[in-house]
Design an enzyme around this catalytic site. Sequence first.
Site, PDB file in Angstrom:
ATOM      1  N   ASP A 166       0.818  -0.986  -0.041  1.00 14.26           N
ATOM      2  CA  ASP A 166       0.041  -0.058  -0.008  1.00 14.26           C
ATOM      3  C   ASP A 166       0.872   1.351   0.020  1.00 14.26           C
ATOM      4  O   ASP A 166       1.879   1.414   0.831  1.00 14.26           O
ATOM      5  CB  ASP A 166      -0.743   0.214   1.373  1.00 14.26           C
ATOM      6  CG  ASP A 166      -2.039  -0.719   1.315  1.00 14.26           C
ATOM      7  OD1 ASP A 166      -2.292  -1.432   0.128  1.00 14.26           O
ATOM      8  OD2 ASP A 166      -2.979  -0.722   2.256  1.00 14.26           O
ATOM      9  N   LYS A 215      -8.090   0.527  -5.127  1.00 14.87           N
ATOM     10  CA  LYS A 215      -9.393  -0.097  -4.550  1.00 14.87           C
ATOM     11  C   LYS A 215     -10.624   0.691  -4.958  1.00 14.87           C
ATOM     12  O   LYS A 215     -10.711   1.796  -5.202  1.00 14.87           O
ATOM     13  CB  LYS A 215      -9.144   0.092  -3.157  1.00 14.87           C
ATOM     14  CG  LYS A 215      -8.066  -0.879  -2.540  1.00 14.87           C
ATOM     15  CD  LYS A 215      -8.257  -0.725  -0.685  1.00 14.87           C
ATOM     16  CE  LYS A 215      -6.894  -1.046  -0.260  1.00 14.87           C
ATOM     17  NZ  LYS A 215      -6.903  -2.788  -0.129  1.00 14.87           N
ATOM     18  N   GLY A 233      -5.435  -2.871   8.591  1.00 19.55           N
ATOM     19  CA  GLY A 233      -5.120  -1.845   9.659  1.00 19.55           C
ATOM     20  C   GLY A 233      -4.874  -2.084  10.963  1.00 19.55           C
ATOM     21  O   GLY A 233      -4.734  -1.299  11.881  1.00 19.55           O
ATOM     22  N   ARG A 262      -6.575 -20.367   7.125  1.00 17.65           N
ATOM     23  CA  ARG A 262      -6.548 -21.973   7.607  1.00 17.65           C
ATOM     24  C   ARG A 262      -8.214 -22.266   7.375  1.00 17.65           C
ATOM     25  O   ARG A 262      -8.206 -23.488   6.920  1.00 17.65           O
ATOM     26  CB  ARG A 262      -6.589 -22.016   9.061  1.00 17.65           C
ATOM     27  CG  ARG A 262      -5.064 -21.953   9.555  1.00 17.65           C
ATOM     28  CD  ARG A 262      -5.033 -22.622  11.028  1.00 17.65           C
ATOM     29  NE  ARG A 262      -3.461 -22.691  11.450  1.00 17.65           N
ATOM     30  CZ  ARG A 262      -2.713 -23.604  10.956  1.00 17.65           C
ATOM     31  NH1 ARG A 262      -3.370 -24.780  10.242  1.00 17.65           N
ATOM     32  NH2 ARG A 262      -1.561 -23.780  11.582  1.00 17.65           N
ATOM     33  N   GLY A 317      -2.857  -7.376   8.296  1.00 20.12           N
ATOM     34  CA  GLY A 317      -2.289  -7.410   9.517  1.00 20.12           C
ATOM     35  C   GLY A 317      -0.955  -7.981   9.624  1.00 20.12           C
ATOM     36  O   GLY A 317      -0.246  -8.209  10.433  1.00 20.12           O
ATOM     37  N   GLY A 324      -0.359  -3.664   3.919  1.00 21.77           N
ATOM     38  CA  GLY A 324      -1.043  -2.246   4.010  1.00 21.77           C
ATOM     39  C   GLY A 324      -0.393  -1.413   4.851  1.00 21.77           C
ATOM     40  O   GLY A 324       0.746  -1.003   4.357  1.00 21.77           O
ATOM     41  N   SER A 325      -0.881  -1.255   6.145  1.00 19.23           N
ATOM     42  CA  SER A 325      -0.293  -0.213   6.853  1.00 19.23           C
ATOM     43  C   SER A 325       0.950  -0.702   7.457  1.00 19.23           C
ATOM     44  O   SER A 325       1.678   0.308   7.982  1.00 19.23           O
ATOM     45  CB  SER A 325      -1.283  -0.006   8.024  1.00 19.23           C
ATOM     46  OG  SER A 325      -2.515  -0.073   7.649  1.00 19.23           O
TER      47      SER A 325
END
Lengths: 299, 205
Positions: free
Chosen positions: A31, A88, A160, A172, A221, A242-243
């Site tokens: 990102d 996005k 995030g 999983r 995450g 992402g973050s």
Amino acid sequence: MSSNIAGPQGTGTYRVKRGLAEMMKGGVIMDVVTAGQARIAEDAGACAVMALERVPADIRRDGGVARMSDPQMIEEIKAAVTIPVMAKVRIGHFVEAQILQALGVDYIDESEVLTPADETHHIDKFAFTVPFVCGATNLGEALRRISEGACMIRSKGEAGSGNIVEAVRHLRSIIGDIRKITQADSAELFQWAKQLQAPLPLVQEIAETGWLPVPLFCAGGIAIPADAALAMQLGAEAIFVGSGIFKSDDPSPRAKAIVEATTHFRDADILAKVSRGLGAPMTGIGMDEINQRFAERGW
Amino acid sequence: MNVVTPAPQGTVGVLALQGAFHAHVSVLSELGARTREVRTPDDLAGVNALVMPGGESTTMGYLLGTAELYDPIQRRLDTGMPVFGTCAGMILLASKVLDGRVGQRGFGAIDIAVRRNGYGRQVDSFERDIEVVGLDDPYHAVFIRAPKVESVGADVTVLAMDDGVPVLARQGSVLVASFHPELTDDHRLHAMFLRIVHTATATAA
């Protein structure tokens, strides 16, 4: 014999759209919110960048409605790098998708991180030349997205959060059910299709091939190199961050380390080496502290 | 596709830093070749030939550096190791890269100039039948954000063209394609590469 000699011809075919997902395997998609960040990502070995106005951690903090990014910002990022640029759109917002396709974006993420535009329908992704990736929390959701034309599936995780626990749960769940389906007999496949609320032919295809018809990537995450390697060892075929990179203290070395960890995901010596001295990762939040779960968006 | 191929004597490595390497491994295995994923210099030492897959050439370039694979691969190429580069792999093997990133290092194993993303962005990616020298029937080629060959040297044999542009070429034991033969069930080009490997290993023995 000669099964492929007369295939479909031209642009925007399923094989061409799925093909780009194949090229991103083993890579890291990062990102970025500025052209400068996009260059840092490319220099660090990212296989693509996701252009957006705010990373998920900031969307979570700011609240309000999160929408498609400003085309000017997307064009600046496109001009800054040679690798594929993704962007996005809101779930169900096919006009945002039409605009991104007109801008020449390479992949569209119909993403739960943005505020959904339609609480019943996802986009008909077959109607587009540009390929789509969609998030999923379980196999049924993944197959519904594929039946709408998604050419890549990613775990939703909890964007995030800096917390890998939800992505692990989703991977999983998806991969565990794939394993069970490969053991099912032909009569049980009908029950699987019913239970997953997914098209029977896709369930039958999984029984035959042992995998989704499109690549499965991990998102949501990832904050440290070990998170990326964990997702890869669980069976993800590439990584979205992402973050995790640009919300950390020192983005460039962390980006490079996550790229190396994704390639050498089974080599604990290399993982130990690249994990050293990266500074502080993003703080992250526990799932019980979260009041808005992005992963619950999408149907 | 039923293709008769002599199984090569040794092991065919597939550069597995990033990209479509699994697809190449499956095709080569279906043709009876022994394969090995190459991520480190130790992996490379055990192979007789190498496939460089599609993916992002900048990513692979970065990882070739961190894995300390540039010099060992260069030495092997200089001493005649057969290599098959597809898409990003072709960019890495080309003597000249246009529109590449500054400082992007290549192997200069085949005398061609290629332009990165020369056909445009993903919305311009396409698939089309091409005629290949030495194959009786057309070959269905899949081009994904493909590099475009802008010039070829005198020692390079062009084996296929699309719309007047070379898309498959060979120089000695170096074979390159700007498209993705690993994305279809037609294995004739991998078989062509395995014949190059077979000849090279037979000559070496």
